[in-house]
Design an enzyme around this catalytic site. Structure first.
Site, mmCIF file in Angstrom:
data_model
loop_
_atom_site.group_PDB
_atom_site.id
_atom_site.type_symbol
_atom_site.label_atom_id
_atom_site.label_comp_id
_atom_site.label_asym_id
_atom_site.label_seq_id
_atom_site.Cartn_x
_atom_site.Cartn_y
_atom_site.Cartn_z
ATOM 1 C CB SER A 153 23.399 16.225 56.121
ATOM 2 O OG SER A 153 24.705 16.611 56.510
ATOM 3 C CG ASP A 167 30.586 19.113 51.414
ATOM 4 O OD1 ASP A 167 31.126 18.520 52.368
ATOM 5 O OD2 ASP A 167 29.399 18.948 51.097
ATOM 6 C CG HIS A 215 27.786 16.382 53.006
ATOM 7 N ND1 HIS A 215 28.104 17.667 53.409
ATOM 8 C CD2 HIS A 215 26.739 16.003 53.767
ATOM 9 C CE1 HIS A 215 27.288 18.042 54.383
ATOM 10 N NE2 HIS A 215 26.443 17.052 54.621
#
Length: 431
Positions: free
Chosen positions: A151, A392, A395
């Protein structure tokens, strides 16, 4: 690590001609005025941009030769440097770009600071130009680019869509609704981008229903993407974070090891083993394709920045400015992953050259090591939401430091374009 491109070398007796051409084009390029009034350095609040209205003639004429950067002449290592303030950034916002994934839409979910968006990468020995969407689309006109991996690769593609939105929005030409594959096309430039979400690169399957453990077939190609990339001119591969999960490793259809799992009569293996084998198989998958004539690009590992605990044990990332290079260093697992990638890249390049393929290194590791401030943390969702990755630190916010990957990539394509043009001119002279 120096920026490298591998292929045929220019004959020494002809180098003066290339140098003369390079200096001439550089002079022309540097005399072209760029300012904040130029649409290149502004963004529109609309989703549809009239290219003919906003694009000036000088941008229409851009091509590989006319965008020769000084880094080509200096042989500058664009991947070694520091982050410096850039008050002009960002070049889009979460309100002007619809392509931002919700979990990376940090400003939407209330991130209180904005300075993390106002930095640019400054190589030690040269200047790295800010991404020019007009130049990029001229260079890739009529071509295609695939992002293959996890991702973070999709995060990169979405960043690029936002940067290119100053010129044109793409249309979705995906032939499936599968979220793991997206294909977008820029009609005015006949340029296609595709994302193949394959976090292990090689064939993998869930070992149980909750996805907590995976079976990895380290010597088998993942046909969902390897059978589709022959048509692509650029294939950017990446992998990293998923290799820290519980994994059962297979080779020749037999279990050869287990990571973070307990199976009787199965030896314990570490991520080093599986990670190396996966990249070895991936490079072999691409170079063995009979009709693939594109450029292979390895985008190196982007470190996460969990502090005060791991991702599921209270770890978080709350810093609001980049590190300077003397404040941290590449070490531990980050260093080990990076070294494995570089070693396998060096092995793959010899095979690629034998088959007449080009292979390039997009070395983002050091630059991203210095950006603990660029992650969503808790600002990729509403506070009351129950999400798997609540903090997170893997990312990257959009806009944010990941936008610089397009600065790197465009510079690499410009260098390759000038180099290829120079070789063609020299070859034509010798005929």
């Amino acid at each position: 690590m120096k920026f490298q491109h591998y292929g045929n070398k220019i004959p020494k007796q002809k180098i003066s001609l290339v140098t003369f051409l390079a200096l001439f084009v550089l002079l022309v390029f540097t005399l072209t005025p760029l300012s904040n009034s130029n649409p290149l350095f502004s963004y529109s609040s609309t989703h549809k941009i009239n290219k003919d209205k906003h694009q000036c003639p000088s941008h229409d004429d851009l091509n590989e030769a006319s965008s020769l950067p000084s880094t080509y002449l200096k042989k500058c290592d664009i991947f070694s440097g520091e982050w410096v303030p850039n008050p002009e950034a960002p070049y889009y916002t979460n309100r002007t770009c619809w392509a931002i994934h919700e979990h990376q839409n940090c400003m939407k979910y209330g991130r209180p600071d904005s300075e993390f968006m106002k930095w640019k990468w400054k190589p030690n020995d040269c200047e790295l130009p800010i991404f020019n969407p007009f130049q990029f689309l001229q260079i890739v006109k009529g071509k295609s680019m695939a992002f293959v991996g996890d991702s973070i690769g999709r995060n990169h593609m979405q960043s690029m869509i936002c940067l290119l939105s100053r010129v044109e929005w793409p249309i979705d030409v995906s032939y499936t609704n599968d979220f793991s594959f997206r294909r977008l096309k820029y009609p005015s430039y006949n340029f296609t981008m595709a994302s193949f979400w394959k976090p292990y690169l090689v064939r993998a399957e869930e070992a149980n229903s909750n996805g907590a453990q995976f079976n990895l077939y380290l010597d088998e190609f993942h046909e969902n993407w390897t059978t589709q990339i022959e048509e692509y001119d650029y294939v950017i591969i990446n992998a990293g974070q998923w290799f820290f999960r519980p994994i059962v490793f297979y080779e020749k259809k037999k279990i050869v090891g287990c990571q973070y799992c307990t199976l009787e009569n199965v030896s314990h293996s570490t991520f080093h083993y599986g990670y190396r084998k996966a990249f070895k198989t991936t490079f072999k998958a691409i170079t063995s394709l009979e009709n693939f004539k594109g450029v292979i690009i390895l985008r190196t590992y982007a470190p996460s920045h969990f502090e005060n605990g791991v991702w599921d044990k209270g770890g978080n990332c709350v810093r609001t400015r980049p590190f300077f290079s003397n404040e941290t260093k590449l070490e531990g697992l980050n260093l080990e992953l990076h070294e494995i990638q570089l070693e396998e890249f060096e092995i793959a390049k010899s095979e690629a050259i034998k088959k007449g393929l080009k292979i390039m290194l997009l070395n983002t590791t050091q630059a991203m090591l210095l950006r603990p401030d660029g992650h969503p943390s808790t600002y990729g969702h509403w506070p009351q939401e129950n999400v798997p990755l609540y903090h997170d630190c893997v990312h990257w916010c959009l806009p944010g430091p990941i936008d610089t990957w397009s600065d790197f990539l465009l510079e690499m394509l410009k260098i390759e374009g000038v180099r290829s043009a120079g070789i063609e001119r020299l070859q034509s002279k010798t005929i």
